[in-house]
Design an enzyme around this catalytic site. Structure first.
Site, mmCIF file in Angstrom:
data_model
loop_
_atom_site.group_PDB
_atom_site.id
_atom_site.type_symbol
_atom_site.label_atom_id
_atom_site.label_comp_id
_atom_site.label_asym_id
_atom_site.label_seq_id
_atom_site.Cartn_x
_atom_site.Cartn_y
_atom_site.Cartn_z
ATOM 1 N N HIS A 187 40.210 42.533 38.997
ATOM 2 C CA HIS A 187 39.752 42.285 37.871
ATOM 3 C C HIS A 187 39.656 43.289 36.810
ATOM 4 O O HIS A 187 39.502 44.671 37.306
ATOM 5 C CB HIS A 187 38.122 41.746 38.094
ATOM 6 C CG HIS A 187 37.274 41.618 36.922
ATOM 7 N ND1 HIS A 187 36.583 42.710 36.485
ATOM 8 C CD2 HIS A 187 37.263 40.901 36.011
ATOM 9 C CE1 HIS A 187 35.609 42.708 35.761
ATOM 10 N NE2 HIS A 187 36.445 41.429 34.819
ATOM 11 N N ARG A 226 35.541 28.467 25.263
ATOM 12 C CA ARG A 226 36.375 27.265 25.971
ATOM 13 C C ARG A 226 36.408 27.513 27.466
ATOM 14 O O ARG A 226 36.634 28.496 28.072
ATOM 15 C CB ARG A 226 38.116 27.597 25.696
ATOM 16 C CG ARG A 226 38.815 26.813 26.237
ATOM 17 C CD ARG A 226 40.145 27.060 25.706
ATOM 18 N NE ARG A 226 41.323 25.810 26.097
ATOM 19 C CZ ARG A 226 41.865 26.214 27.277
ATOM 20 N NH1 ARG A 226 41.959 27.333 27.635
ATOM 21 N NH2 ARG A 226 42.985 25.171 27.509
ATOM 22 N N ARG A 239 36.395 45.314 25.945
ATOM 23 C CA ARG A 239 35.824 44.347 25.058
ATOM 24 C C ARG A 239 35.325 45.337 23.855
ATOM 25 O O ARG A 239 35.219 46.258 24.245
ATOM 26 C CB ARG A 239 34.813 43.235 25.610
ATOM 27 C CG ARG A 239 33.936 44.003 26.259
ATOM 28 C CD ARG A 239 32.976 42.976 27.036
ATOM 29 N NE ARG A 239 31.786 43.805 27.736
ATOM 30 C CZ ARG A 239 31.769 44.170 28.889
ATOM 31 N NH1 ARG A 239 33.071 44.086 29.579
ATOM 32 N NH2 ARG A 239 30.972 44.930 29.433
#
Length: 300
Positions: free
Chosen positions: A106, A260, A110
């Site tokens: 992973h 989403r 950001r």
């Protein structure tokens, strides 16, 4: 170029480079892309590889989203941001290999900007990468942490240790009292000493993921395995599901901010199993995993 524009350009390129590298590493699988928009503001492009030779499923998503009010998952540890306008750009990926000897991986990088009411605008970076093996190899774990250590070298003597410890604490299943894997790096709210330095660190982490993971892929992707190893892999994937749905702030942020759903939950494995009161055979390779799910200094 504004700060957010520079970060966005980097992240779009990072998504491209990671997808190209994973397609090459798989040898047959290809990423399918879906672009999407979010009614509250912004959108993204989600890329998923399904049923590759090496990667049973891999998702690499880019998002650029904004809104008028930060959700509870974002303000729980930053109450001063309640009610702030915000914008977030990021790349997040999860790779679920087919071979049980190849770890799940992973990574996330950001950038946030927020405009609190009656206060100056603020910005910060976050991200990291971590590894979740099922049948761990010491040389792989040490390589993973060596890459993490080396990319931190230009950002202070304590950067690796601080963000490694943060990773150990964050990717921890409190209800199981065990780590999700063998860790790596994790950071959030990074805005010192200045934008350029923080952005350089984000790039080092984003670029370092491939340096950390691809050598492990090449080394383990053809390791022979049987039904026993596959069943154990599917069982341990259940821990990944538990963490992402119970503890992960990114999952909560995405869902609470109206993101989403398919793109948010593409981090979950395509196949998984749960078993009541599973106990590995004492002394087995499966039992050995528990020795790795405790934080330690892997570079000694």
């Amino acid at each position: 170029m504004t700060n957010v524009a520079a970060v966005k350009a980097y992240l779009l390129d990072l998504q491209d480079r990671i997808c190209t590298a994973l397609e090459s590493g798989d040898g047959a699988g290809n990423f399918l892309e879906e672009s999407w928009e979010r009614p509250e503001g912004g959108g993204g492009r989600s890329r998923v590889m399904k049923e590759g030779l090496v990667f049973e499923q891999a998702g690499v998503g880019f998002s650029d989203v904004s809104g008028n009010t930060l959700p509870p998952s974002a303000t729980a540890h930053r109450p001063e941001l309640a009610g702030a306008n915000w914008r977030a750009v990021g790349v997040s990926l999860v790779i679920h290999p087919r071979n049980p000897y190849l770890p799940t991986a992973h990574a996330n990088v950001r950038y946030f900007e927020a405009q609190p009411k009656d206060a100056a605008p603020i910005w910060w970076f976050g991200g990291g990468f971590d590894l979740t093996p099922f049948y761990p190899f010491d040389e792989d774990v040490k390589h993973w942490h060596r890459v993490a250590h080396d990319l931190c070298a230009d950002f202070g003597d304590d950067r690796y240790q601080k963000h490694k410890q943060w990773c150990d604490q964050y990717f921890y299943l409190k209800h199981r009292q065990e780590a999700r894997g063998i860790g790596g790096l994790f950071f959030d709210d990074l805005n010192e000493p200045d934008f350029d330095t923080c952005f350089a660190y984000q790039q080092a982490v984003g670029n370092g993921f491939l340096d950390a993971y691809l050598p492990i892929v090449e080394k383990r992707k053809n390791t022979p395995y049987g039904e026993r190893e596959r069943e154990f892999q599917l069982y341990r994937r259940g821990r990944y599901v538990e963490f992402n749905l119970v503890w992960d702030r990114g999952t909560l942020f995405g869902l609470q901010s109206g993101g989403r759903t398919e793109s948010i939950l593409m981090s979950l494995p395509p196949r998984v199993r749960f078993e009541y009161q599973y106990q590995p055979e004492p002394g087995s390779d499966e039992a050995r995993l528990q020795d790795y799910l405790k934080p330690r200094d892997w570079l000694k």
